[in-house]
Design an enzyme around this catalytic site. Structure first.
Site, PDB file in Angstrom:
ATOM      1  CG  ASP A   1      -2.107  -0.803   1.145  1.00  0.00           C
ATOM      2  OD1 ASP A   1      -2.186  -1.628   0.225  1.00  0.00           O
ATOM      3  OD2 ASP A   1      -3.005  -0.654   2.015  1.00  0.00           O
TER       4      ASP A   1
ATOM      5  CG  HIS B   1       2.214   0.297   4.396  1.00  0.00           C
ATOM      6  ND1 HIS B   1       1.849  -0.588   5.398  1.00  0.00           N
ATOM      7  CD2 HIS B   1       1.119   1.058   4.140  1.00  0.00           C
ATOM      8  CE1 HIS B   1       0.584  -0.379   5.725  1.00  0.00           C
ATOM      9  NE2 HIS B   1       0.115   0.618   4.987  1.00  0.00           N
TER      10      HIS B   1
END
Length: 261
Positions: free
Chosen positions: A69, A214
């Site tokens: 993400d 992430h």
């Protein structure tokens, strides 16, 4: 911006944010999610296993999806090198402002190397705090920016913090976006300890799982090779999110979230 905002909150605030996010994600805000298994079982009779473009049948193989993400960022090219070396596909939920618009060549490389390019909004605003027009702007700007670079609009999105509701679902449906949540998280926004990130993922790993990481945090990319190596050793096959759902297709507006074993 997203990274610095989270860092400034400090340990206690980050813990509260994570807890609140998990509660909202699990409750689904009244939106009933489907599991990957349900997506596969709900496929029409014409969607036969082994169809065009299918590498693997996740009804028969222990699959897991690696997702990232809020990128791309400075470490994403290194991550792509790792994925290429280890022949692992991933799904990238990209942030528009200061990410897609800052690293267009990286976005194109993600697409060119066979990874799934998906939408994580333009500025990471919490969509359930917005009205329909604002939700549409957050998603549509990233749709358009990605299409300009890759020639294709995403078909998947991930709402920031996993927060969704009927308005978000309706706008997502209008834009042709399915909503993809997760079942495995290292909470890598709270630590740069790569060994801890690795262990958190491995402790939660399960078949049909979706891993949330992430690629904008310093500890994450170094944790990826040992995560991949150990999960392969355990018999997992890495797939993109669309492959995890196949022969089912991600339906616009629908929320998908795996169940843990």
């Amino acid at each position: 911006m997203f990274r610095s905002r989270l860092r400034r909150r400090g340990g206690t605030a980050v813990a509260l944010l994570a807890a609140a996010s998990l509660m909202v994600t699990l409750s689904g805000c009244g939106v009933d999610p489907l599991t990957p298994q349900e997506a596969r079982e709900g496929a029409g009779s014409d969607d036969k296993p082994g169809g065009a473009g299918r590498r693997v049948d996740c009804a028969e193989v222990k699959c897991i999806a690696l997702t990232f993400d809020a990128g791309p960022g400075k470490d994403t090219p290194k991550l792509l090198d790792i994925l290429k070396e280890k022949q692992v596909p991933a799904t990238f939920f990209l942030l528009g402002s200061k990410h897609v618009d800052r690293y267009p060549k990286v976005v194109k490389r993600i697409a060119d190397e066979g990874h799934e390019v998906a939408n994580h909004t333009w500025t990471h605003r919490i969509l359930t705090d917005l009205d329909a027009a604002e939700v549409r702007e957050e998603l549509e700007r990233t749709q358009d920016a990605v299409e300009k670079i890759t020639g294709r609009k995403p078909t998947l999105m991930r709402p920031p913090q996993g927060r969704t509701d009927d308005t978000v679902s309706e706008v997502s449906r209008e834009l042709g976006l399915a909503q993809i949540l997760w079942s495995i998280t290292a909470k890598d926004y709270s630590t740069d300890d790569s060994a801890l990130i690795r262990q958190r993922v491995l402790d939660q790993a399960h078949g049909d799982g979706i891993i949330l990481l992430h690629d904008i945090y310093d500890g994450t990319v170094p944790a990826v090779p040992p995560i991949i190596d150990e999960l392969k050793r355990r018999g997992f096959t890495f797939v993109t999110v669309p492959e995890l759902l196949a022969p089912g297709k991600a339906e616009p507006g629908t929320v998908y979230r795996p169940e843990k074993d």
